[in-house]
Write a protein that holds these residues in place. Structure first.
Motif, PDB file in Angstrom:
ATOM      1  N   PHE A  13       6.953   7.893  -3.664  1.00 30.77           N
ATOM      2  CA  PHE A  13       7.251   8.469  -2.356  1.00 30.77           C
ATOM      3  C   PHE A  13       7.770   9.901  -2.432  1.00 30.77           C
ATOM      4  N   ASP A  14       7.582  10.565  -3.579  1.00 35.64           N
ATOM      5  CA  ASP A  14       8.014  11.955  -3.788  1.00 35.64           C
ATOM      6  C   ASP A  14       9.497  12.154  -3.482  1.00 35.64           C
ATOM      7  N   THR A  15      10.304  11.201  -3.901  1.00 34.17           N
ATOM      8  CA  THR A  15      11.745  11.287  -3.672  1.00 34.17           C
ATOM      9  C   THR A  15      12.516  11.544  -4.962  1.00 34.17           C
ATOM     10  N   GLY A  16      11.827  11.540  -6.087  1.00 38.07           N
ATOM     11  CA  GLY A  16      12.484  11.671  -7.380  1.00 38.07           C
ATOM     12  C   GLY A  16      12.852  10.332  -7.987  1.00 38.07           C
ATOM     13  N   ASP A  17      12.692   9.264  -7.206  1.00 40.29           N
ATOM     14  CA  ASP A  17      12.955   7.908  -7.711  1.00 40.29           C
ATOM     15  C   ASP A  17      11.660   7.344  -8.279  1.00 40.29           C
ATOM     16  N   HIS A  18      11.713   6.950  -9.536  1.00 40.17           N
ATOM     17  CA  HIS A  18      10.533   6.387 -10.179  1.00 40.17           C
ATOM     18  C   HIS A  18      10.570   4.869 -10.097  1.00 40.17           C
ATOM     19  N   TYR A  19       9.440   4.296  -9.748  1.00 41.05           N
ATOM     20  CA  TYR A  19       9.296   2.851  -9.642  1.00 41.05           C
ATOM     21  C   TYR A  19       8.583   2.335 -10.880  1.00 41.05           C
ATOM     22  N   ASN A  20       9.141   1.312 -11.490  1.00 41.38           N
ATOM     23  CA  ASN A  20       8.528   0.669 -12.638  1.00 41.38           C
ATOM     24  C   ASN A  20       7.659  -0.463 -12.096  1.00 41.38           C
ATOM     25  N   LEU A  21       6.357  -0.248 -12.095  1.00 47.16           N
ATOM     26  CA  LEU A  21       5.414  -1.203 -11.518  1.00 47.16           C
ATOM     27  C   LEU A  21       4.790  -2.047 -12.610  1.00 47.16           C
ATOM     28  N   MET A  42      -5.115  -4.292  -5.730  1.00 46.62           N
ATOM     29  CA  MET A  42      -6.130  -3.242  -5.770  1.00 46.62           C
ATOM     30  C   MET A  42      -7.404  -3.795  -6.399  1.00 46.62           C
ATOM     31  N   VAL A  43      -8.545  -3.394  -5.843  1.00 41.62           N
ATOM     32  CA  VAL A  43      -9.846  -3.837  -6.344  1.00 41.62           C
ATOM     33  C   VAL A  43     -10.665  -2.608  -6.692  1.00 41.62           C
ATOM     34  N   LYS A  44     -11.319  -2.641  -7.844  1.00 38.51           N
ATOM     35  CA  LYS A  44     -12.185  -1.535  -8.259  1.00 38.51           C
ATOM     36  C   LYS A  44     -13.640  -1.928  -8.041  1.00 38.51           C
ATOM     37  N   ASN A  45     -14.345  -1.104  -7.248  1.00 37.46           N
ATOM     38  CA  ASN A  45     -15.740  -1.376  -6.913  1.00 37.46           C
ATOM     39  C   ASN A  45     -16.666  -0.268  -7.379  1.00 37.46           C
ATOM     40  N   GLY A  46     -16.396   0.337  -8.511  1.00 41.57           N
ATOM     41  CA  GLY A  46     -17.241   1.418  -9.018  1.00 41.57           C
ATOM     42  C   GLY A  46     -16.446   2.310  -9.948  1.00 41.57           C
ATOM     43  N   LYS A  47     -16.860   3.588 -10.028  1.00 36.30           N
ATOM     44  CA  LYS A  47     -16.192   4.546 -10.909  1.00 36.30           C
ATOM     45  C   LYS A  47     -15.501   5.615 -10.087  1.00 36.30           C
ATOM     46  N   GLY A  48     -14.441   6.172 -10.655  1.00 36.44           N
ATOM     47  CA  GLY A  48     -13.724   7.251  -9.999  1.00 36.44           C
ATOM     48  C   GLY A  48     -12.593   6.744  -9.121  1.00 36.44           C
ATOM     49  N   THR A  49     -11.794   7.689  -8.622  1.00 41.35           N
ATOM     50  CA  THR A  49     -10.641   7.356  -7.790  1.00 41.35           C
ATOM     51  C   THR A  49     -11.050   6.718  -6.475  1.00 41.35           C
ATOM     52  N   ASP A  50     -12.177   7.149  -5.906  1.00 41.91           N
ATOM     53  CA  ASP A  50     -12.629   6.618  -4.619  1.00 41.91           C
ATOM     54  C   ASP A  50     -13.131   5.183  -4.698  1.00 41.91           C
ATOM     55  N   ALA A  51     -13.274   4.653  -5.902  1.00 42.67           N
ATOM     56  CA  ALA A  51     -13.790   3.297  -6.073  1.00 42.67           C
ATOM     57  C   ALA A  51     -12.724   2.233  -5.805  1.00 42.67           C
ATOM     58  N   TRP A  52     -11.466   2.629  -5.690  1.00 41.04           N
ATOM     59  CA  TRP A  52     -10.385   1.674  -5.487  1.00 41.04           C
ATOM     60  C   TRP A  52     -10.230   1.341  -4.015  1.00 41.04           C
ATOM     61  N   GLU A  62      -1.568   7.904   1.104  1.00 41.45           N
ATOM     62  CA  GLU A  62      -1.052   8.842   0.107  1.00 41.45           C
ATOM     63  C   GLU A  62      -0.500   8.099  -1.113  1.00 41.45           C
ATOM     64  N   VAL A  63       0.252   7.035  -0.882  1.00 40.34           N
ATOM     65  CA  VAL A  63       0.814   6.226  -1.969  1.00 40.34           C
ATOM     66  C   VAL A  63      -0.307   5.505  -2.706  1.00 40.34           C
ATOM     67  N   PHE A  64      -1.264   4.975  -1.953  1.00 36.13           N
ATOM     68  CA  PHE A  64      -2.389   4.272  -2.569  1.00 36.13           C
ATOM     69  C   PHE A  64      -3.184   5.219  -3.476  1.00 36.13           C
ATOM     70  N   GLU A  65      -3.369   6.458  -3.037  1.00 38.75           N
ATOM     71  CA  GLU A  65      -4.108   7.427  -3.851  1.00 38.75           C
ATOM     72  C   GLU A  65      -3.373   7.714  -5.158  1.00 38.75           C
ATOM     73  N   LYS A  66      -2.034   7.832  -5.106  1.00 43.65           N
ATOM     74  CA  LYS A  66      -1.251   8.027  -6.333  1.00 43.65           C
ATOM     75  C   LYS A  66      -1.443   6.859  -7.288  1.00 43.65           C
ATOM     76  N   LEU A  67      -1.402   5.652  -6.735  1.00 42.53           N
ATOM     77  CA  LEU A  67      -1.614   4.462  -7.566  1.00 42.53           C
ATOM     78  C   LEU A  67      -3.009   4.466  -8.186  1.00 42.53           C
ATOM     79  N   ALA A  68      -4.016   4.791  -7.394  1.00 45.68           N
ATOM     80  CA  ALA A  68      -5.401   4.794  -7.878  1.00 45.68           C
ATOM     81  C   ALA A  68      -5.590   5.821  -8.991  1.00 45.68           C
ATOM     82  N   ILE A  69      -5.011   7.004  -8.826  1.00 44.01           N
ATOM     83  CA  ILE A  69      -5.124   8.047  -9.853  1.00 44.01           C
ATOM     84  C   ILE A  69      -4.426   7.612 -11.136  1.00 44.01           C
ATOM     85  N   ALA A  70      -3.202   7.089 -11.002  1.00 41.43           N
ATOM     86  CA  ALA A  70      -2.448   6.657 -12.184  1.00 41.43           C
ATOM     87  C   ALA A  70      -3.140   5.500 -12.895  1.00 41.43           C
TER      88      ALA A  70
END
Length: 78
Positions: A13-21, A42-52, A62-70
């Motif tokens: 959430f861009d607060t400086g607090d890191h979540y251990n997932l 989360m489900v992956k249906n292909g390649k790349g970040t947009d596949a999630w 915004e949070v989902f995109e961070k998760l997908a990239i990571a």
């Protein structure tokens, strides 16, 4: 694709607090747990970040995109 559960640490959430997932893979599905509670599925249906896709959970785009990239970066580095 990972076969065993693993952890990612993110500032969701861009607060400086890191979540251990905890991410639990099952084929192309990843169950994400935060603070011992289901956070998102989360489900992956292909390649790349947009596949999630969000299968279960109410996470902002915004949070989902961070998760997908990571998660994509973690998988690419295996």
């Amino acid at each position: 694709m990972p076969q065993e559960a693993f952890h990612l640490e993110l500032d969701l959430f861009d607060t400086g607090d890191h979540y251990n997932l905890l991410l639990i893979p099952c084929n192309n599905v990843f169950f994400v747990v935060s603070n011992n509670e289901h956070f998102i599925t989360m489900v992956k249906n292909g390649k790349g970040t947009d596949a999630w896709e969000q299968q279960d959970g109410q996470v902002d785009d915004e949070v989902f995109e961070k998760l997908a990239i990571a998660l994509g970066g973690y998988i690419d580095n295996l």
